[in-house]
Design a protein around this motif. Sequence first.
Motif, PDB file in Angstrom:
ATOM      1  N   LYS A  42       0.720  -1.236   0.282  1.00 50.69           N
ATOM      2  CA  LYS A  42      -0.097   0.141   0.088  1.00 50.69           C
ATOM      3  C   LYS A  42       0.788   1.208   0.283  1.00 50.69           C
ATOM      4  N   ILE A  43       0.488   2.267  -0.819  1.00 53.21           N
ATOM      5  CA  ILE A  43       1.008   3.555  -0.870  1.00 53.21           C
ATOM      6  C   ILE A  43       0.548   4.806  -0.381  1.00 53.21           C
ATOM      7  N   VAL A  44       0.976   5.564  -0.278  1.00 49.73           N
ATOM      8  CA  VAL A  44       0.211   6.792  -0.028  1.00 49.73           C
ATOM      9  C   VAL A  44       0.279   7.757  -1.133  1.00 49.73           C
ATOM     10  N   LYS A 163      -0.488   3.952   5.976  1.00 47.79           N
ATOM     11  CA  LYS A 163      -0.653   3.887   4.225  1.00 47.79           C
ATOM     12  C   LYS A 163      -1.855   3.490   3.643  1.00 47.79           C
ATOM     13  N   GLY A 164      -1.967   3.102   2.508  1.00 52.61           N
ATOM     14  CA  GLY A 164      -3.252   2.733   1.944  1.00 52.61           C
ATOM     15  C   GLY A 164      -4.223   4.058   1.935  1.00 52.61           C
ATOM     16  N   VAL A 165      -3.631   5.177   1.697  1.00 49.48           N
ATOM     17  CA  VAL A 165      -4.398   6.668   1.750  1.00 49.48           C
ATOM     18  C   VAL A 165      -4.371   7.277   0.669  1.00 49.48           C
ATOM     19  N   VAL A 166      -5.613   7.760   0.141  1.00 51.37           N
ATOM     20  CA  VAL A 166      -5.547   9.141  -0.727  1.00 51.37           C
ATOM     21  C   VAL A 166      -6.007  10.256  -0.135  1.00 51.37           C
ATOM     22  N   MET A 167      -4.891  11.295  -0.064  1.00 51.15           N
ATOM     23  CA  MET A 167      -5.352  12.448   0.587  1.00 51.15           C
ATOM     24  C   MET A 167      -5.400  13.537  -0.166  1.00 51.15           C
ATOM     25  N   ASP A 168      -6.234  14.411  -0.348  1.00 47.18           N
ATOM     26  CA  ASP A 168      -6.427  15.529  -1.220  1.00 47.18           C
ATOM     27  C   ASP A 168      -6.213  16.953  -0.359  1.00 47.18           C
ATOM     28  N   GLY A 169      -5.554  17.734  -0.755  1.00 48.99           N
ATOM     29  CA  GLY A 169      -5.429  19.397  -0.298  1.00 48.99           C
ATOM     30  C   GLY A 169      -4.710  20.031  -0.946  1.00 48.99           C
TER      31      GLY A 169
END
Length: 265
Positions: A42-44, A163-169
């Motif tokens: 899993k990645i970020v 990890k295993g995250v999609v974060m937007d900003g």
Amino acid sequence: MASVLYFLGKRIWGYLELSTAKTTIFAQILGSKTRQVFLMNKIVIAIDGYSGCGKSSTAKEVAKQLGYTFIDSGAMYRATALHFLNLNLSPLRPEDVEIGLRSLQISFQLNPETGKQETYLNGVNVEKEIRTMRVSERVSEVATVKEIRAELVAQQQQLGQKKGVVMDGRDIGSVVFPDAELKLFMTADVETRARRRQIELQEKGEQVSLEEIKLNLENRDQVDSNRSESPLIKVADAIEIDTSTLTFSQQVDQILDLVKKVTIN
Ligand code: DC
């Protein structure tokens, strides 16, 4: 890496590729309507960019297809802005900031009916309210304050720890996750962004002129890009995606292709 299995079914087909070097197992199953990608490593995924270019909706769909957690960091700034508005606190007065942060609790919960993640402020569902123009007009100011950013960044880093995250900003690739395996910078021309935002607001029953929305977007871009605390920048290792002429599914597919490259290599 070798393709070890290729399978075609009636409605579903899939393939499994094994990368012995990195023991990456990549399995992709395509259904007639949905596609899911399961990754062992899993990645970020950090997605930054201007206001209203579809970062959150794209990030949400990418997360869904990957089985990742989606975190809308803008919702956290919006909930903070609403909190300050509700308590009549000024983000520019240090004593108000202290009071505001002490009584601030933000969480996300999945709505079982819609399957969508919703934002809670001190236990109250504020998902709709944080998207109103009243909050949009105040949020950039709140996001300029160092102490507020420090608190929210710490919470965001905690959420992405496994990890295993999609974060937007705006500062995800630069400050929150500078080591993210995949960094994206999304853009779109302001006319397109304003039109998309107007449709979103109309769907929620809020009638706002295109001109007003455009002004708000331009103003937020200006504040977000020029503030001294973690301004919006395109970091050197971010890949730019201009969504002006892309459909939603093209945006999602482009990102999934990039994820594939990053995780297989
Ligand atoms: O993504 P959004 O439009 O919902 O974000 C609302 C505001 O919050 C935006 O004007 C800038 C700010 N923001 C920020 O400064 N840093 C982030 N990581 C996310 C949002």
